[in-house]
Write a protein that holds these residues in place. Structure first.
Motif, PDB file in Angstrom:
ATOM      1  N   HIS A  84     -65.029 -83.334 -54.387  1.00 29.26           N
ATOM      2  CA  HIS A  84     -64.877 -84.009 -53.165  1.00 29.26           C
ATOM      3  C   HIS A  84     -65.664 -83.046 -51.971  1.00 29.26           C
ATOM      4  N   LEU A  85     -65.173 -81.598 -52.039  1.00 29.47           N
ATOM      5  CA  LEU A  85     -65.423 -80.510 -51.219  1.00 29.47           C
ATOM      6  C   LEU A  85     -66.930 -80.133 -51.458  1.00 29.47           C
ATOM      7  N   ILE A  86     -67.564 -80.366 -52.722  1.00 33.03           N
ATOM      8  CA  ILE A  86     -68.833 -80.092 -53.018  1.00 33.03           C
ATOM      9  C   ILE A  86     -69.839 -81.216 -52.562  1.00 33.03           C
ATOM     10  N   GLU A  87     -69.349 -82.296 -52.673  1.00 34.89           N
ATOM     11  CA  GLU A  87     -70.083 -83.452 -52.074  1.00 34.89           C
ATOM     12  C   GLU A  87     -70.298 -83.438 -50.495  1.00 34.89           C
ATOM     13  N   ALA A  88     -68.940 -83.157 -49.866  1.00 35.25           N
ATOM     14  CA  ALA A  88     -69.258 -83.161 -48.454  1.00 35.25           C
ATOM     15  C   ALA A  88     -70.073 -81.969 -47.995  1.00 35.25           C
ATOM     16  N   ARG A  89     -70.119 -80.861 -48.607  1.00 28.45           N
ATOM     17  CA  ARG A  89     -70.868 -79.802 -48.248  1.00 28.45           C
ATOM     18  C   ARG A  89     -72.096 -79.987 -48.433  1.00 28.45           C
ATOM     19  N   GLU A  94     -77.804 -80.957 -46.477  1.00 30.06           N
ATOM     20  CA  GLU A  94     -78.674 -81.826 -46.574  1.00 30.06           C
ATOM     21  C   GLU A  94     -79.167 -82.595 -45.166  1.00 30.06           C
ATOM     22  N   SER A  95     -78.440 -82.570 -44.547  1.00 25.69           N
ATOM     23  CA  SER A  95     -78.498 -83.134 -43.126  1.00 25.69           C
ATOM     24  C   SER A  95     -79.311 -82.239 -42.363  1.00 25.69           C
ATOM     25  N   GLU A  96     -78.813 -80.875 -42.474  1.00 26.27           N
ATOM     26  CA  GLU A  96     -79.487 -79.729 -41.757  1.00 26.27           C
ATOM     27  C   GLU A  96     -80.974 -79.589 -42.154  1.00 26.27           C
ATOM     28  N   ILE A  97     -81.425 -79.787 -43.371  1.00 28.17           N
ATOM     29  CA  ILE A  97     -82.748 -79.789 -43.838  1.00 28.17           C
ATOM     30  C   ILE A  97     -83.606 -81.223 -43.499  1.00 28.17           C
ATOM     31  N   GLY A  98     -82.634 -82.084 -43.112  1.00 25.93           N
ATOM     32  CA  GLY A  98     -83.317 -83.636 -42.802  1.00 25.93           C
ATOM     33  C   GLY A  98     -83.496 -84.247 -44.143  1.00 25.93           C
TER      34      GLY A  98
END
Length: 103
Positions: A84-89, A94-98
């Motif tokens: 869960h931690l890895i998926e959240a990160r 991914e949102s940072e790079i769009g």
């Protein structure tokens, strides 16, 4: 030390097809058919069908102990919490790079 001779060695139980199938389905250890127990009917199957890859990381002992203690105290599995931690990160990165979420 005196040696005790084996007068009679017990013969191993013969494996029958049902016992072998049960062993293959049940995993390691003795097949239930060999132990006089009925085979389990509700065997959990893997939730994901994707191939898996092992990830090893080194963390300080005190971090591992705290994490393990917290997981056990809340009846959670360390593997699930780490995933869960890895998926959240991954979503954050991914949102940072769009990049849209894959999967």
């Amino acid at each position: 030390m005196s040696e005790k001779p084996f007068e009679r060695v017990p013969e191993p139980k013969l494996l029958v097809d049902d016992a072998m199938e049960s062993f293959e389905k049940e995993g390691s250890g003795q097949a239930p058919a060999l132990m006089g127990k009925p085979p389990r009917k509700n065997v959990k199957k893997a939730k994901t069908h994707a191939p898996a890859k092992r990830l090893s990381i080194d963390v300080p002992v005190f971090v591992q102990r705290r994490f393990k203690t917290a997981c056990r105290a809340t009846s959670r599995q360390m593997f699930t919490e780490l995933r869960h931690l890895i998926e959240a990160r991954m979503l954050e990165l991914e949102s940072e790079i769009g990049k849209p979420r894959a999967g």
